[in-house]
Design an enzyme around this catalytic site. Structure first.
Site, short mmCIF file in Angstrom:
data_model
loop_
_atom_site.label_atom_id
_atom_site.label_comp_id
_atom_site.label_asym_id
_atom_site.label_seq_id
_atom_site.Cartn_x
_atom_site.Cartn_y
_atom_site.Cartn_z
N GLY A 268 0.82 -1.19 0.00
CA GLY A 268 0.00 0.00 0.00
C GLY A 268 0.86 1.25 0.00
CB VAL A 269 0.19 4.63 -1.11
CG1 VAL A 269 0.86 5.99 -1.14
CG2 VAL A 269 0.16 4.03 -2.51
N GLY A 270 2.15 4.95 1.51
CA GLY A 270 2.27 5.70 2.76
C GLY A 270 3.60 5.51 3.43
CG ASN A 271 4.78 8.55 6.08
OD1 ASN A 271 5.05 8.89 4.93
ND2 ASN A 271 4.35 9.39 6.98
CD GLU A 293 -4.02 -1.88 -5.21
OE1 GLU A 293 -5.23 -1.81 -5.43
OE2 GLU A 293 -3.48 -1.59 -4.13
CG ASN A 383 -8.51 7.70 1.56
OD1 ASN A 383 -9.00 8.82 1.59
ND2 ASN A 383 -7.29 7.45 1.95
N GLY A 387 -7.60 -1.75 -3.41
CA GLY A 387 -7.25 -3.10 -3.83
C GLY A 387 -6.78 -3.98 -2.69
#
Length: 503
Positions: A268-271, A293, A383, A387
């Site tokens: 996933g996206v993020g820190n 993704e 959000n 996925g």
């Protein structure tokens, strides 16, 4: 601007964004390109929003239904939301204005697994697709499109839409040509055939999007960058979470469950995700692959450093710094990144066959391993599931990562019962906080509760969770998954009323 439109007939349809917006009617269902702030149309949505605002000022209703690949950016979601121009939105969003309208009940939103979107569209479950608005890097002489920085559901929108508007964005580098792999072999049941992808770097399709020139009603030329926010610096909590997970990977390698080069990574996206990726490099891992993704900054770094051999995705999700890094060494990355349609990047059968290691964030988990990744207090969407469910349910190993507390300790991210369930306990393998890691595989519900409370809960909340479990086991009739139904969501209720989960 350099010539990007090589089809004579479509070159004759070049017009301004304002002229193109005049071709859009109220009530239309529109499929737009865009996935995590990349590859979305930049000009036409803003012109459409201006037209909507003018219509509303004259007392005329003007709203449309918007389907995308995932989140977009202020020029699309934000502009249309501020103009009160969206009647329905799916499948994922991240714009504050849009989110506010959804949570105030001013528009409808469908949160849906990303792998389901194309199939549902083909089934007609979203109704007829009136229009597709697609960003492209260039138009070829035969009308095919060179995709830009995301693919998402563009293939499906172009196939199904009655009409098409193309934005040719000259900011997108022409060197993107050849980076994409668009597979046209999918079909609906009962006519499906196996998808011939067995390695993350396999190319099974073609580099371009097919587009019927007869359906194109407008071409708009733009020169505008993708808009993504800078990532916050990786903090110590994220590093601790990453450290627990990487130590666990070593444990699994030592026991022969995964190879030294791991299995294809989904992140996933993020820190936290970027901290995990950085930790893999620091721990000496090499020869890794990604089937995911999005390509984020951390993956660019791993590719540049030789840690990651190849990354397969459907989109970029880069900070401004990451975009600069990509553009500065585009030829290097071009041979190591493959962008696919999201019905392939998120395909459950491919995720299962490749044995992906899924690493995603969450809002909260309960003591039995159910995960909420989308809602605050069970009612307000953040959000969307995106996925994560595609990979959690089907991956070889499903890891969910979060700090143990939020809001300066006022919120425990480990709770008696989650206020909303996105991923059931059956789909969650590993929970990780800065406190530690709980391996839930092969454990019964009560065993999971002991592991999660002991290893993942913050010390301020650990006694409260243990007390809840002990009383639930003592007083509830069902001992398999003990709960005190009158108390299970009391922590969330306390937070809503007082701003703090602590008694």
């Amino acid at each position: 601007m350099e010539q990007r439109i090589h089809h004579a007939g479509l070159g004759a349809k070049v017009m301004s964004a304002e002229q193109a917006a005049e071709l859009i009617d109220p009530g239309m269902t529109i499929g737009m390109s865009g996935f995590t702030g990349a590859g979305y149309p930049k000009a036409v949505p803003q012109a459409l929003a201006a037209r909507m605002t003018a219509s509303h000022q004259h007392g005329e209703a003007f709203r449309v239904r918007v389907l995308t690949g995932a989140s977009t950016a202020p020029e699309l979601d934000g502009a249309l939301a501020r103009a009160d121009g969206i009647d329905l939105r799916l499948p994922y969003q991240s714009d504050p204005e849009l989110r506010g309208r959804i949570n105030r009940g001013e528009m409808d939103y469908i949160d849906i697994h990303l792998s389901h979107v194309a199939q549902y569209a083909w089934f007609g479950l979203f109704g007829k697709l009136d229009l597709a608005i697609i960003e492209a890097t260039a138009i070829l002489p035969d009308g095919r499109l060179v995709p830009s920085s995301s693919v998402g559901n563009n293939k499906t929108w172009l196939d199904l839409a009655d009409k098409v508007i193309i934005e040719v964005n000259h900011w997108q580098p022409s060197e993107l040509d050849g980076m994409h792999d668009i597979y046209y072999g999918t079909a609906l049941p009962p006519h499906r055939k196996p998808i011939p992808l067995v390695n993350p770097d396999d190319r099974i399709g073609e580099p371009y999007l097919r587009c019927d020139p007869e359906k194109v009603i407008a071409v708009v030329e733009t020169h505008a960058p993708d808009r993504n926010s800078a990532f916050a610096p990786v903090d110590e909590t994220s590093r601790q979470i990453a450290g627990h997970l990487i130590e666990f990977f070593r444990h699994e390698i030592a026991r022969g469950r995964i190879p030294p080069e791991l299995l294809p990574l989904q992140s996933g996206v993020g820190n936290i995700a970027n901290a995990v990726l950085a930790g893999l490099r620091e721990a000496g891992f090499r020869g890794l692959t990604a089937f995911t993704e999005v390509i984020q900054d951390g993956m660019l770094d791993l590719l540049a450093q030789g840690v990651l051999k190849v990354a397969s995705a459907t989109s970029f999700s880069l900070s401004p710094k990451g975009i600069d890094q990509f553009l500065a060494d585009l030829e290097f990355f071009r041979s190591r990144i493959i962008l696919r349609t999201q019905e392939i990047s998120n395909h459950p059968e491919l995720v299962r066959r490749l044995g992906c290691i899924a690493m995603n964030g969450m809002v909260e988990a309960d003591i039995y391993g159910n995960v909420n990744s989308t809602h605050v207090a069970g009612t307000s969407i953040i959000n969307g599931i995106g996925g994560s469910g595609d990979f959690a349910r089907n991956g070889f190993m499903s890891c969910f990562l979060t700090p143990s507390t939020a809001k300066h300790g006022a919120v425990s991210c480990i709770v008696p019962m989650v206020s909303h369930v996105d991923h059931t306990e059956h789909d969650v393998s590993i929970l990780v906080t800065e406190q530690g890691l709980a391996d839930l595989r092969g454990l019964s519900p009560r065993q999971r509760a002991h592991a999660i409370i002991r290893h993942c809960a913050h010390p301020d909340y650990r006694p409260l969770l243990q007390d809840y479990f002990d009383r639930a086991f003592r007083d509830s009739k069902g001992k398999h998954t003990p709960h005190l139904l009158a108390e299970a969501l009391s922590w969330h209720e306390r937070f809503v009323e007082k701003g703090d989960m602590r008694p």
